[in-house]
Design a protein around this motif. Structure first.
Motif, PDB file in Angstrom:
ATOM      1  N   ARG A 199       5.929  13.875  13.319  1.00 27.39           N
ATOM      2  CA  ARG A 199       4.964  14.926  12.968  1.00 27.39           C
ATOM      3  C   ARG A 199       5.020  15.176  11.473  1.00 27.39           C
ATOM      4  O   ARG A 199       6.060  15.571  10.940  1.00 27.39           O
ATOM      5  CB  ARG A 199       5.256  16.214  13.738  1.00 27.39           C
ATOM      6  N   LEU A 200       3.910  14.918  10.803  1.00 27.14           N
ATOM      7  CA  LEU A 200       3.789  15.163   9.372  1.00 27.14           C
ATOM      8  C   LEU A 200       3.052  16.484   9.178  1.00 27.14           C
ATOM      9  O   LEU A 200       2.004  16.713   9.789  1.00 27.14           O
ATOM     10  CB  LEU A 200       3.019  14.023   8.706  1.00 27.14           C
TER      11      LEU A 200
ATOM     12  N   TYR B 262      14.814  16.499   9.950  1.00 31.98           N
ATOM     13  CA  TYR B 262      13.685  16.836   9.090  1.00 31.98           C
ATOM     14  C   TYR B 262      13.529  15.785   7.993  1.00 31.98           C
ATOM     15  O   TYR B 262      14.462  15.038   7.677  1.00 31.98           O
ATOM     16  CB  TYR B 262      13.890  18.219   8.456  1.00 31.98           C
ATOM     17  N   TRP B 263      12.328  15.782   7.431  1.00 29.11           N
ATOM     18  CA  TRP B 263      12.009  14.872   6.327  1.00 29.11           C
ATOM     19  C   TRP B 263      11.681  15.730   5.117  1.00 29.11           C
ATOM     20  O   TRP B 263      10.643  16.404   5.086  1.00 29.11           O
ATOM     21  CB  TRP B 263      10.823  13.996   6.713  1.00 29.11           C
ATOM     22  N   VAL B 264      12.573  15.753   4.136  1.00 26.44           N
ATOM     23  CA  VAL B 264      12.393  16.593   2.955  1.00 26.44           C
ATOM     24  C   VAL B 264      12.353  15.697   1.718  1.00 26.44           C
ATOM     25  O   VAL B 264      12.822  14.556   1.740  1.00 26.44           O
ATOM     26  CB  VAL B 264      13.525  17.630   2.828  1.00 26.44           C
ATOM     27  N   TYR B 265      11.783  16.230   0.658  1.00 23.16           N
ATOM     28  CA  TYR B 265      11.778  15.458  -0.586  1.00 23.16           C
ATOM     29  C   TYR B 265      11.906  16.375  -1.789  1.00 23.16           C
ATOM     30  O   TYR B 265      11.586  17.570  -1.733  1.00 23.16           O
ATOM     31  CB  TYR B 265      10.520  14.594  -0.699  1.00 23.16           C
TER      32      TYR B 265
ATOM     33  N   VAL C 265      -2.956   2.910   6.351  1.00 20.91           N
ATOM     34  CA  VAL C 265      -3.677   2.629   5.111  1.00 20.91           C
ATOM     35  C   VAL C 265      -2.657   2.148   4.093  1.00 20.91           C
ATOM     36  O   VAL C 265      -1.517   2.625   4.069  1.00 20.91           O
ATOM     37  CB  VAL C 265      -4.405   3.887   4.591  1.00 20.91           C
ATOM     38  N   GLN C 266      -3.045   1.212   3.263  1.00 26.22           N
ATOM     39  CA  GLN C 266      -2.121   0.665   2.279  1.00 26.22           C
ATOM     40  C   GLN C 266      -1.865   1.692   1.180  1.00 26.22           C
ATOM     41  O   GLN C 266      -2.605   1.795   0.204  1.00 26.22           O
ATOM     42  CB  GLN C 266      -2.676  -0.633   1.681  1.00 26.22           C
ATOM     43  N   SER C 267      -0.806   2.467   1.356  1.00 30.40           N
ATOM     44  CA  SER C 267      -0.416   3.477   0.377  1.00 30.40           C
ATOM     45  C   SER C 267       1.026   3.869   0.652  1.00 30.40           C
ATOM     46  O   SER C 267       1.437   4.002   1.805  1.00 30.40           O
ATOM     47  CB  SER C 267      -1.323   4.707   0.460  1.00 30.40           C
ATOM     48  N   ASP C 268       1.805   4.075  -0.410  1.00 31.74           N
ATOM     49  CA  ASP C 268       3.184   4.528  -0.259  1.00 31.74           C
ATOM     50  C   ASP C 268       3.281   6.047  -0.169  1.00 31.74           C
ATOM     51  O   ASP C 268       4.304   6.573   0.275  1.00 31.74           O
ATOM     52  CB  ASP C 268       4.034   4.039  -1.442  1.00 31.74           C
ATOM     53  N   VAL C 269       2.252   6.750  -0.609  1.00 31.40           N
ATOM     54  CA  VAL C 269       2.255   8.213  -0.534  1.00 31.40           C
ATOM     55  C   VAL C 269       2.005   8.611   0.919  1.00 31.40           C
ATOM     56  O   VAL C 269       0.964   8.260   1.487  1.00 31.40           O
ATOM     57  CB  VAL C 269       1.181   8.816  -1.453  1.00 31.40           C
ATOM     58  N   PRO C 270       2.934   9.305   1.573  1.00 31.17           N
ATOM     59  CA  PRO C 270       2.837   9.537   3.024  1.00 31.17           C
ATOM     60  C   PRO C 270       1.521  10.134   3.488  1.00 31.17           C
ATOM     61  O   PRO C 270       0.942   9.680   4.478  1.00 31.17           O
ATOM     62  CB  PRO C 270       4.014  10.480   3.298  1.00 31.17           C
TER      63      PRO C 270
ATOM     64  N   LYS D  59      11.480  20.556  -7.623  1.00 33.01           N
ATOM     65  CA  LYS D  59      11.498  21.478  -6.493  1.00 33.01           C
ATOM     66  C   LYS D  59      11.538  20.676  -5.193  1.00 33.01           C
ATOM     67  O   LYS D  59      11.140  19.515  -5.148  1.00 33.01           O
ATOM     68  CB  LYS D  59      10.266  22.378  -6.514  1.00 33.01           C
ATOM     69  N   TRP D  60      12.014  21.332  -4.137  1.00 31.10           N
ATOM     70  CA  TRP D  60      12.166  20.669  -2.846  1.00 31.10           C
ATOM     71  C   TRP D  60      11.064  21.115  -1.883  1.00 31.10           C
ATOM     72  O   TRP D  60      10.608  22.257  -1.931  1.00 31.10           O
ATOM     73  CB  TRP D  60      13.532  20.973  -2.241  1.00 31.10           C
ATOM     74  N   PHE D  61      10.695  20.176  -0.982  1.00 28.61           N
ATOM     75  CA  PHE D  61       9.614  20.445  -0.037  1.00 28.61           C
ATOM     76  C   PHE D  61       9.953  19.856   1.333  1.00 28.61           C
ATOM     77  O   PHE D  61      10.629  18.826   1.433  1.00 28.61           O
ATOM     78  CB  PHE D  61       8.297  19.834  -0.527  1.00 28.61           C
ATOM     79  N   MET D  62       9.472  20.535   2.378  1.00 26.94           N
ATOM     80  CA  MET D  62       9.522  20.013   3.743  1.00 26.94           C
ATOM     81  C   MET D  62       8.214  19.277   4.013  1.00 26.94           C
ATOM     82  O   MET D  62       7.132  19.805   3.775  1.00 26.94           O
ATOM     83  CB  MET D  62       9.680  21.161   4.744  1.00 26.94           C
ATOM     84  N   HIS D  63       8.325  18.019   4.525  1.00 32.28           N
ATOM     85  CA  HIS D  63       7.112  17.237   4.724  1.00 32.28           C
ATOM     86  C   HIS D  63       6.923  16.760   6.160  1.00 32.28           C
ATOM     87  O   HIS D  63       5.816  16.417   6.557  1.00 32.28           O
ATOM     88  CB  HIS D  63       7.099  16.027   3.784  1.00 32.28           C
TER      89      HIS D  63
END
Length: 284
Positions: A191-192, A259-262, A159-164, A276-280
């Motif tokens: 895996r998201l 891992y993919w963190v942000y 889908v056209q979106s930058d938000v994962p 704050k940090w998150f695991m995604h």
């Protein structure tokens, strides 16, 4: 009195549209063995497919009705992902469900109807000798869908979106492509997580990846990292995302897990996020 209290079954003959293709088989002696039912099912399917071919149609849904000698009706319904009139394929789908039928004291009539049919024309599989035919997985999809339910089978489409979490959607396995492409600038995890999970980190602001992070009670030391990949909020969807920013990092711990963190926010302006940090997501 039994009729008024619905203790007696009252089979009805439904009004069917004329375009529905159906075939039937009456039996002089009632049948009940599974092998016999399967044999006559194959014969009915062959007759139905021949009629569908004359009309240029393919079945999308089949209803096989069994009329018992005690005036009760048993039924089997199967569906297909694409129009089909392959006798062996449709017979297999129906016979896989024969064990769900209770023949009682015997079956005196079987009726098979293509309650949903669509045009089916011959198509060219390849255009030259150098090309390989495209693999056809619709047969496998039909088998799985009729065993576990069609609503449980799907595939992901971009889908056209930058938000994962908004960049994909579920569609039917055989649905046509949406026309969108997957992002290719940065790798995405295989895996998201259903929703981002908070983690505790030690990291320098504003642009450095974590040195150490704790997720689900396990402390991990980062050996390698890549980033940041900045993702902006979609302000046209939500006012709260007008200044929202996420900085994503790919990190690898000392055990080789990736891992993919942000970080929510740009690391400087509090209006862009909580910092704050998150695991995604998880790679591999």
């Amino acid at each position: 009195l039994d009729q008024a209290l619905a203790r007696v079954s009252e089979p009805i003959e439904p009004i069917r549209p004329e375009e529905i293709v159906e075939v039937r088989r009456n039996f002089a002696e009632p049948i009940g063995a599974a092998e016999t039912i399967a044999r006559y099912t194959g014969k009915l399917v062959a007759e139905l497919c021949a009629e569908l071919e004359t009309q240029g149609q393919g079945a999308r849904r089949l209803d096989l009705l069994f009329f018992r000698v005690d005036n009760r009706v048993e039924a089997i319904r199967v569906g297909t992902a694409t129009p089909v009139r392959d006798t062996k394929r449709l017979t297999r789908l129906l016979t896989d469900k024969i064990e769900t039928i209770d023949p009682g004291f015997g079956i005196e009539l079987m009726r098979l109807a293509a309650t949903v049919a669509e045009p089916l024309r011959a198509k060219q599989m390849i255009s030259s000798l150098a090309e390989a035919p495209e693999p056809d997985v619709s047969d496998v999809i039909d088998i799985l869908a009729n065993r576990v339910g069609g609503d449980r089978l799907y595939r992901f489409a971009p889908v056209q979106s930058d938000v994962p979490e908004r960049s994909f959607q579920r569609i039917a396995p055989m649905a046509p492509d949406t026309g969108e492409g997957w992002p290719g600038r940065w790798p995405r995890p295989s895996r998201l997580l259903p929703r981002p999970e908070p983690i505790e980190t030690v990291a320098l602001l504003p642009d450095h990846p974590p040195v150490i992070f704790t997720w689900r009670g396990v402390r991990r030391r980062v050996k390698r990292a890549d980033g940041p990949e900045r993702v902006f909020g979609e302000w046209w969807k939500r006012d709260a995302e007008l200044a929202a920013v996420r900085d994503y990092f790919q990190v690898e711990d000392e055990n080789g897990e990736r891992y993919w963190v942000y970080r929510a926010g740009d690391g400087e302006d509090a209006a862009t996020g909580s910092h704050k940090w998150f695991m995604h997501g998880i790679f591999g």
